[in-house]
Design a protein around this motif. Sequence first.
Motif, PDB file in Angstrom:
ATOM      1  N   VAL A  24     126.880  13.159  71.009  1.00  0.00           N
ATOM      2  CA  VAL A  24     124.828  13.917  71.789  1.00  0.00           C
ATOM      3  C   VAL A  24     124.623  13.571  72.790  1.00  0.00           C
ATOM      4  O   VAL A  24     124.194  12.238  73.078  1.00  0.00           O
ATOM      5  N   ILE A  25     124.909  13.866  74.346  1.00  0.00           N
ATOM      6  CA  ILE A  25     123.621  13.876  75.024  1.00  0.00           C
ATOM      7  C   ILE A  25     122.550  14.307  75.114  1.00  0.00           C
ATOM      8  O   ILE A  25     122.658  16.036  75.451  1.00  0.00           O
ATOM      9  N   LEU A  26     120.802  13.738  75.776  1.00  0.00           N
ATOM     10  CA  LEU A  26     120.022  14.313  75.835  1.00  0.00           C
ATOM     11  C   LEU A  26     120.216  14.379  77.368  1.00  0.00           C
ATOM     12  O   LEU A  26     120.847  13.509  78.190  1.00  0.00           O
ATOM     13  N   LEU A  27     119.575  15.369  78.082  1.00  0.00           N
ATOM     14  CA  LEU A  27     119.440  15.540  78.847  1.00  0.00           C
ATOM     15  C   LEU A  27     117.684  15.790  80.034  1.00  0.00           C
ATOM     16  O   LEU A  27     117.022  15.951  78.928  1.00  0.00           O
ATOM     17  N   ASN A  28     117.228  14.966  80.608  1.00  0.00           N
ATOM     18  CA  ASN A  28     116.400  15.115  81.248  1.00  0.00           C
ATOM     19  C   ASN A  28     115.584  16.276  81.778  1.00  0.00           C
ATOM     20  O   ASN A  28     116.511  17.390  82.464  1.00  0.00           O
ATOM     21  N   ASP A  29     114.629  16.776  81.708  1.00  0.00           N
ATOM     22  CA  ASP A  29     114.339  18.164  82.457  1.00  0.00           C
ATOM     23  C   ASP A  29     112.616  17.475  83.309  1.00  0.00           C
ATOM     24  O   ASP A  29     111.896  16.787  82.321  1.00  0.00           O
ATOM     25  N   LEU A  53     111.684   6.187  72.133  1.00  0.00           N
ATOM     26  CA  LEU A  53     111.607   5.898  73.110  1.00  0.00           C
ATOM     27  C   LEU A  53     112.387   5.459  74.568  1.00  0.00           C
ATOM     28  O   LEU A  53     112.396   5.611  75.422  1.00  0.00           O
ATOM     29  N   GLY A  54     113.336   4.919  73.200  1.00  0.00           N
ATOM     30  CA  GLY A  54     114.237   4.155  74.329  1.00  0.00           C
ATOM     31  C   GLY A  54     115.147   5.306  74.626  1.00  0.00           C
ATOM     32  O   GLY A  54     115.401   5.124  76.510  1.00  0.00           O
ATOM     33  N   VAL A  55     115.225   5.912  74.131  1.00  0.00           N
ATOM     34  CA  VAL A  55     116.757   7.158  74.427  1.00  0.00           C
ATOM     35  C   VAL A  55     116.057   8.214  75.844  1.00  0.00           C
ATOM     36  O   VAL A  55     116.497   8.258  76.614  1.00  0.00           O
ATOM     37  N   MET A  56     114.017   8.379  75.293  1.00  0.00           N
ATOM     38  CA  MET A  56     114.201   9.234  75.874  1.00  0.00           C
ATOM     39  C   MET A  56     113.793   9.092  77.579  1.00  0.00           C
ATOM     40  O   MET A  56     114.334  10.060  78.543  1.00  0.00           O
ATOM     41  N   LEU A  57     113.723   6.948  77.686  1.00  0.00           N
ATOM     42  CA  LEU A  57     113.301   7.221  79.053  1.00  0.00           C
ATOM     43  C   LEU A  57     114.339   7.487  79.781  1.00  0.00           C
ATOM     44  O   LEU A  57     114.498   6.878  81.063  1.00  0.00           O
ATOM     45  N   THR A  58     115.572   6.263  79.533  1.00  0.00           N
ATOM     46  CA  THR A  58     116.954   6.618  79.965  1.00  0.00           C
ATOM     47  C   THR A  58     117.271   8.248  80.150  1.00  0.00           C
ATOM     48  O   THR A  58     117.416   7.560  81.141  1.00  0.00           O
ATOM     49  N   ALA A  59     117.193   9.187  79.020  1.00  0.00           N
ATOM     50  CA  ALA A  59     116.947  10.050  79.851  1.00  0.00           C
ATOM     51  C   ALA A  59     116.042  10.857  81.180  1.00  0.00           C
ATOM     52  O   ALA A  59     116.843  11.154  82.262  1.00  0.00           O
ATOM     53  N   HIS A  60     114.857  10.231  81.247  1.00  0.00           N
ATOM     54  CA  HIS A  60     113.954  10.598  81.884  1.00  0.00           C
ATOM     55  C   HIS A  60     114.576   9.565  83.415  1.00  0.00           C
ATOM     56  O   HIS A  60     113.800  10.332  84.304  1.00  0.00           O
ATOM     57  N   ARG A  61     114.847   8.916  83.264  1.00  0.00           N
ATOM     58  CA  ARG A  61     114.523   7.704  84.745  1.00  0.00           C
ATOM     59  C   ARG A  61     116.270   8.394  85.181  1.00  0.00           C
ATOM     60  O   ARG A  61     116.339   8.115  86.124  1.00  0.00           O
ATOM     61  N   GLY A  82     118.945  20.005  68.063  1.00  0.00           N
ATOM     62  CA  GLY A  82     117.335  19.625  69.232  1.00  0.00           C
ATOM     63  C   GLY A  82     117.265  21.523  70.028  1.00  0.00           C
ATOM     64  O   GLY A  82     116.153  21.004  70.831  1.00  0.00           O
ATOM     65  N   ASN A  83     117.868  21.601  70.692  1.00  0.00           N
ATOM     66  CA  ASN A  83     117.881  22.629  72.207  1.00  0.00           C
ATOM     67  C   ASN A  83     116.847  23.907  71.036  1.00  0.00           C
ATOM     68  O   ASN A  83     115.735  24.359  71.459  1.00  0.00           O
ATOM     69  N   ASP A  84     117.079  24.219  69.502  1.00  0.00           N
ATOM     70  CA  ASP A  84     116.282  25.372  69.104  1.00  0.00           C
ATOM     71  C   ASP A  84     114.315  24.722  68.698  1.00  0.00           C
ATOM     72  O   ASP A  84     113.911  25.143  69.001  1.00  0.00           O
ATOM     73  N   ALA A  85     114.896  23.049  69.237  1.00  0.00           N
ATOM     74  CA  ALA A  85     112.913  22.762  68.848  1.00  0.00           C
ATOM     75  C   ALA A  85     112.237  23.171  70.034  1.00  0.00           C
ATOM     76  O   ALA A  85     111.471  23.021  69.712  1.00  0.00           O
ATOM     77  N   GLY A  86     113.540  23.110  70.925  1.00  0.00           N
ATOM     78  CA  GLY A  86     113.121  22.575  72.385  1.00  0.00           C
ATOM     79  C   GLY A  86     112.215  24.095  72.315  1.00  0.00           C
ATOM     80  O   GLY A  86     111.102  24.556  72.940  1.00  0.00           O
ATOM     81  N   GLN A  87     113.312  25.059  72.069  1.00  0.00           N
ATOM     82  CA  GLN A  87     112.924  26.572  72.381  1.00  0.00           C
ATOM     83  C   GLN A  87     111.720  27.331  72.201  1.00  0.00           C
ATOM     84  O   GLN A  87     110.890  27.857  72.283  1.00  0.00           O
ATOM     85  N   SER A  88     111.901  26.856  70.633  1.00  0.00           N
ATOM     86  CA  SER A  88     110.853  27.360  69.355  1.00  0.00           C
ATOM     87  C   SER A  88     109.660  26.851  70.311  1.00  0.00           C
ATOM     88  O   SER A  88     108.649  27.150  69.841  1.00  0.00           O
ATOM     89  N   ALA A  89     109.348  25.289  70.940  1.00  0.00           N
ATOM     90  CA  ALA A  89     107.890  25.174  70.993  1.00  0.00           C
ATOM     91  C   ALA A  89     107.878  24.895  73.130  1.00  0.00           C
ATOM     92  O   ALA A  89     107.141  25.085  73.900  1.00  0.00           O
ATOM     93  N   GLY A  90     108.658  26.653  73.925  1.00  0.00           N
ATOM     94  CA  GLY A  90     108.647  27.055  74.811  1.00  0.00           C
ATOM     95  C   GLY A  90     109.480  25.609  75.868  1.00  0.00           C
ATOM     96  O   GLY A  90     108.632  25.375  77.227  1.00  0.00           O
ATOM     97  N   PRO A  92     112.431  23.563  77.853  1.00  0.00           N
ATOM     98  CA  PRO A  92     113.480  24.039  77.975  1.00  0.00           C
ATOM     99  C   PRO A  92     114.613  22.684  77.701  1.00  0.00           C
ATOM    100  O   PRO A  92     115.878  22.505  78.388  1.00  0.00           O
ATOM    101  N   LEU A  93     113.492  21.401  77.010  1.00  0.00           N
ATOM    102  CA  LEU A  93     115.142  20.690  76.591  1.00  0.00           C
ATOM    103  C   LEU A  93     116.713  20.931  75.976  1.00  0.00           C
ATOM    104  O   LEU A  93     117.134  21.842  75.551  1.00  0.00           O
ATOM    105  N   THR A  94     116.868  20.246  76.170  1.00  0.00           N
ATOM    106  CA  THR A  94     118.757  20.830  75.867  1.00  0.00           C
ATOM    107  C   THR A  94     119.888  19.079  75.675  1.00  0.00           C
ATOM    108  O   THR A  94     119.119  17.831  75.864  1.00  0.00           O
ATOM    109  N   PHE A  95     120.055  19.550  74.430  1.00  0.00           N
ATOM    110  CA  PHE A  95     121.028  18.021  74.347  1.00  0.00           C
ATOM    111  C   PHE A  95     122.515  19.035  74.718  1.00  0.00           C
ATOM    112  O   PHE A  95     122.562  20.148  73.854  1.00  0.00           O
ATOM    113  N   THR A  96     123.290  18.340  74.847  1.00  0.00           N
ATOM    114  CA  THR A  96     124.867  18.493  74.965  1.00  0.00           C
ATOM    115  C   THR A  96     126.072  17.843  73.677  1.00  0.00           C
ATOM    116  O   THR A  96     124.443  16.883  73.854  1.00  0.00           O
TER     117      THR A  96
END
Length: 101
Positions: A24-29, A53-61, A82-90, A92-96
Amino acid sequence: MSGIAAPPKTEKKTRTERPRLYKVILLNDDFTPRDFVVEVLKGIFRMTESEALGVMLTAHRRGASVVAVFTREVAETKAQQGNDAGQSAGYPLTFTTEREE
Ligand code: TYC
């Protein structure tokens, strides 16, 4: 010795193959708040605050980060959650998901 040959063995060896694994891959936006990403990672992937925090920062950077590895069904379900959670909150959080070699 009877002189009669034994019949050939017909038993099949049962070989259970290991299931393919999927990342599961987290994409930055540019829009999803960092805290929101961390909360989603903790909630869906059972991460501690510092792991999330570590995973979020890796995606961010770096643009993307591997979150975890699962069998296909589990990986796809968690990415979707994860995609649904982002969409519900408006956001564009994306996991692939991506099959491991
Ligand atoms: N880049 C986002 C921001 O600066 C935070 C973020 C990090 C978003 C990781 C998505 O996968 C992500 N608010």
